[in-house]
Write a protein that holds these residues in place. Structure first.
Motif, PDB file in Angstrom:
ATOM      1  N   ILE A 193     -10.510  20.520  -0.350  1.00 23.54           N
ATOM      2  CA  ILE A 193     -11.661  20.674  -1.249  1.00 23.54           C
ATOM      3  C   ILE A 193     -12.943  20.201  -0.571  1.00 23.54           C
ATOM      4  CG2 ILE A 193     -12.722  19.765  -3.365  1.00 23.54           C
ATOM      5  CD1 ILE A 193      -9.895  19.805  -4.608  1.00 23.54           C
ATOM      6  N   LEU A 194     -12.853  19.118   0.201  1.00 30.18           N
ATOM      7  CA  LEU A 194     -14.024  18.594   0.895  1.00 30.18           C
ATOM      8  C   LEU A 194     -14.454  19.457   2.077  1.00 30.18           C
ATOM      9  CD1 LEU A 194     -13.109  14.796   0.924  1.00 30.18           C
ATOM     10  CD2 LEU A 194     -15.019  15.854  -0.293  1.00 30.18           C
ATOM     11  N   GLY A 195     -13.604  20.421   2.450  1.00 29.00           N
ATOM     12  CA  GLY A 195     -13.922  21.278   3.585  1.00 29.00           C
ATOM     13  C   GLY A 195     -13.510  20.682   4.918  1.00 29.00           C
ATOM     14  N   LEU A 196     -12.788  19.568   4.891  1.00 29.49           N
ATOM     15  CA  LEU A 196     -12.326  18.956   6.135  1.00 29.49           C
ATOM     16  C   LEU A 196     -11.128  19.697   6.707  1.00 29.49           C
ATOM     17  CD1 LEU A 196     -12.356  15.160   5.196  1.00 29.49           C
ATOM     18  CD2 LEU A 196     -14.054  16.411   6.509  1.00 29.49           C
ATOM     19  N   GLY A 197     -10.255  20.158   5.823  1.00 31.64           N
ATOM     20  CA  GLY A 197      -9.002  20.772   6.247  1.00 31.64           C
ATOM     21  C   GLY A 197      -7.952  19.716   6.512  1.00 31.64           C
ATOM     22  N   THR A 198      -6.712  20.100   6.377  1.00 25.51           N
ATOM     23  CA  THR A 198      -5.615  19.136   6.534  1.00 25.51           C
ATOM     24  C   THR A 198      -5.427  18.672   7.974  1.00 25.51           C
ATOM     25  OG1 THR A 198      -4.018  20.950   6.652  1.00 25.51           O
ATOM     26  CG2 THR A 198      -4.401  19.974   4.489  1.00 25.51           C
ATOM     27  N   ASP A 199      -5.965  19.401   8.931  1.00 18.65           N
ATOM     28  CA  ASP A 199      -5.878  18.950  10.323  1.00 18.65           C
ATOM     29  C   ASP A 199      -6.721  17.709  10.572  1.00 18.65           C
ATOM     30  OD1 ASP A 199      -4.138  20.995  10.929  1.00 18.65           O
ATOM     31  OD2 ASP A 199      -5.679  22.287  11.813  1.00 18.65           O
ATOM     32  N   ASN A 200      -7.627  17.416   9.660  1.00 19.99           N
ATOM     33  CA  ASN A 200      -8.494  16.256   9.823  1.00 19.99           C
ATOM     34  C   ASN A 200      -7.985  15.036   9.062  1.00 19.99           C
ATOM     35  OD1 ASN A 200      -9.991  18.074  11.276  1.00 19.99           O
ATOM     36  ND2 ASN A 200     -11.931  17.313  10.543  1.00 19.99           N
ATOM     37  N   ILE A 201      -6.700  15.031   8.765  1.00 22.08           N
ATOM     38  CA  ILE A 201      -6.053  13.838   8.236  1.00 22.08           C
ATOM     39  C   ILE A 201      -5.267  13.224   9.387  1.00 22.08           C
ATOM     40  CG2 ILE A 201      -4.387  12.893   6.604  1.00 22.08           C
ATOM     41  CD1 ILE A 201      -5.018  15.221   4.744  1.00 22.08           C
ATOM     42  N   ILE A 202      -5.555  11.985   9.680  1.00 26.61           N
ATOM     43  CA  ILE A 202      -4.848  11.279  10.757  1.00 26.61           C
ATOM     44  C   ILE A 202      -3.792  10.390  10.105  1.00 26.61           C
ATOM     45  CG2 ILE A 202      -5.070   9.578  12.605  1.00 26.61           C
ATOM     46  CD1 ILE A 202      -7.883  10.685  13.091  1.00 26.61           C
ATOM     47  N   PHE A 203      -2.555  10.625  10.486  1.00 26.96           N
ATOM     48  CA  PHE A 203      -1.435   9.889   9.908  1.00 26.96           C
ATOM     49  C   PHE A 203      -1.032   8.723  10.798  1.00 26.96           C
ATOM     50  CE2 PHE A 203      -1.017  14.154   8.091  1.00 26.96           C
ATOM     51  CZ  PHE A 203      -0.961  13.832   6.748  1.00 26.96           C
ATOM     52  N   VAL A 204      -0.785   7.599  10.147  1.00 32.81           N
ATOM     53  CA  VAL A 204      -0.329   6.385  10.822  1.00 32.81           C
ATOM     54  C   VAL A 204       1.129   6.175  10.425  1.00 32.81           C
ATOM     55  CG1 VAL A 204      -0.678   3.890  11.041  1.00 32.81           C
ATOM     56  CG2 VAL A 204      -2.650   5.409  10.716  1.00 32.81           C
ATOM     57  N   ASP A 205       1.955   5.820  11.394  1.00 35.41           N
ATOM     58  CA  ASP A 205       3.373   5.575  11.117  1.00 35.41           C
ATOM     59  C   ASP A 205       3.552   4.318  10.277  1.00 35.41           C
ATOM     60  OD1 ASP A 205       4.254   7.793  12.607  1.00 35.41           O
ATOM     61  OD2 ASP A 205       4.165   6.633  14.468  1.00 35.41           O
ATOM     62  N   ASN A 206       4.723   4.203   9.707  1.00 35.10           N
ATOM     63  CA  ASN A 206       5.080   3.011   8.948  1.00 35.10           C
ATOM     64  C   ASN A 206       5.899   2.091   9.821  1.00 35.10           C
ATOM     65  OD1 ASN A 206       3.824   3.938   6.621  1.00 35.10           O
ATOM     66  ND2 ASN A 206       5.590   5.156   6.075  1.00 35.10           N
ATOM     67  N   ASN A 207       5.875   0.809   9.488  1.00 35.25           N
ATOM     68  CA  ASN A 207       6.674  -0.154  10.243  1.00 35.25           C
ATOM     69  C   ASN A 207       8.106  -0.167   9.710  1.00 35.25           C
ATOM     70  OD1 ASN A 207       6.625  -1.714   7.870  1.00 35.25           O
ATOM     71  ND2 ASN A 207       4.963  -3.011   8.616  1.00 35.25           N
ATOM     72  N   SER A 208       8.917  -1.082  10.186  1.00 32.23           N
ATOM     73  CA  SER A 208      10.334  -1.121   9.801  1.00 32.23           C
ATOM     74  C   SER A 208      10.525  -1.451   8.318  1.00 32.23           C
ATOM     75  CB  SER A 208      11.083  -2.150  10.656  1.00 32.23           C
ATOM     76  OG  SER A 208      10.494  -3.433  10.499  1.00 32.23           O
ATOM     77  N   GLU A 209       9.503  -2.011   7.667  1.00 29.90           N
ATOM     78  CA  GLU A 209       9.573  -2.310   6.236  1.00 29.90           C
ATOM     79  C   GLU A 209       9.086  -1.144   5.372  1.00 29.90           C
ATOM     80  OE1 GLU A 209       7.163  -5.782   5.838  1.00 29.90           O
ATOM     81  OE2 GLU A 209       8.647  -7.101   6.735  1.00 29.90           O
ATOM     82  N   GLY A 210       8.676  -0.046   6.021  1.00 29.18           N
ATOM     83  CA  GLY A 210       8.186   1.113   5.278  1.00 29.18           C
ATOM     84  C   GLY A 210       6.727   1.019   4.883  1.00 29.18           C
ATOM     85  N   LYS A 211       6.017   0.031   5.428  1.00 27.61           N
ATOM     86  CA  LYS A 211       4.596  -0.142   5.138  1.00 27.61           C
ATOM     87  C   LYS A 211       3.767   0.356   6.310  1.00 27.61           C
ATOM     88  CE  LYS A 211       5.623  -4.119   2.292  1.00 27.61           C
ATOM     89  NZ  LYS A 211       5.161  -5.364   1.748  1.00 27.61           N
ATOM     90  N   LEU A 212       2.519   0.692   6.029  1.00 29.03           N
ATOM     91  CA  LEU A 212       1.642   1.195   7.080  1.00 29.03           C
ATOM     92  C   LEU A 212       1.563   0.200   8.233  1.00 29.03           C
ATOM     93  CD1 LEU A 212      -1.472   3.218   6.721  1.00 29.03           C
ATOM     94  CD2 LEU A 212      -1.691   1.104   8.001  1.00 29.03           C
ATOM     95  N   ASN A 213       1.692   0.706   9.460  1.00 32.92           N
ATOM     96  CA  ASN A 213       1.670  -0.100  10.664  1.00 32.92           C
ATOM     97  C   ASN A 213       0.216  -0.419  11.017  1.00 32.92           C
ATOM     98  OD1 ASN A 213       1.534  -0.857  13.440  1.00 32.92           O
ATOM     99  ND2 ASN A 213       3.534   0.082  13.792  1.00 32.92           N
TER     100      ASN A 213
END
Length: 195
Positions: A23-43
């Motif tokens: 909707i913002l016109g960024l496109g989904t390619d402009n989402i940067i994903f961060v992995d989760n740690n061993s507890e399932g929380k953002l690293n």
């Protein structure tokens, strides 16, 4: 001076963030994903590395997304640490609390949301833990003036200086479902025993 704009957050971000980026016109390619740690929380270590990469590549980070209750696991990101990182790099900190924010009403479990007070904005969906009809989603802002960036007015409604909140939302007109949330919080919500 930026080459592009991105949103950054956990791989467990809700798919609605993909919709928002579109909707913002960024496109989904402009989402940067961060992995989760061993507890399932953002690293958080990887998050800072990705933020620094964005700075090196002249990418403006529109928002850092923290999750208060992932849809898949109910996991809550380290909100306090994310808030500190957002402050350090001057990034808007949004907490997707659609599923988990009602935890704040529990004296026993509200500590799990430590750091949510650092958020610049928070979403809550009443149809999740509050058991209300679908369509009762709310976005709260620490600074209500931020709403003015998205304000749109018309001559016949949503006029400047009125209580018509439709000027701030994508939908414009909305049903009165918010009364269900208001009623639920007053009828079955916690009672203030100090009054």
């Amino acid at each position: 001076g930026y080459e592009d704009m991105v949103i950054i957050g956990s791989r467990l971000m809700h798919y609605s963030l993909n919709k928002a980026a579109s909707i913002l016109g960024l496109g989904t390619d402009n989402i940067i994903f961060v992995d989760n740690n061993s507890e399932g929380k953002l690293n958080c270590k990887q998050l800072e590395e990705k933020i620094q990469e964005c700075q090196e590549n002249r990418l403006f980070i529109l928002a850092l997304i923290g999750i208060a209750g992932t849809t898949e696991t109910g996991q809550i990101d380290p909100l306090w640490k994310l808030g500190e990182i957002a402050e350090k790099y001057n990034i808007h900190f949004h907490v997707d609390g659609s599923w988990g924010v009602p935890t704040i009403f529990s004296d026993k479990h509200k500590g799990k949301l430590k750091g949510i007070e650092k958020a610049d904005s928070v979403t809550i969906c009443g149809h999740k833990q509050l058991y209300l009809p679908q369509g009762i989603s709310i976005c709260l802002f620490k600074d209500p003036q931020l709403l003015n960036y998205a304000a749109t007015t018309a001559r016949y409604q949503a006029q400047q200086d009125t209580y018509d909140l439709g000027r701030f939302t994508i939908e414009g007109s909305r049903s009165a479902l918010s009364l269900c949330l208001h009623g639920a919080l007053h009828i079955i919500g916690k009672k203030d025993t100090k009054c």
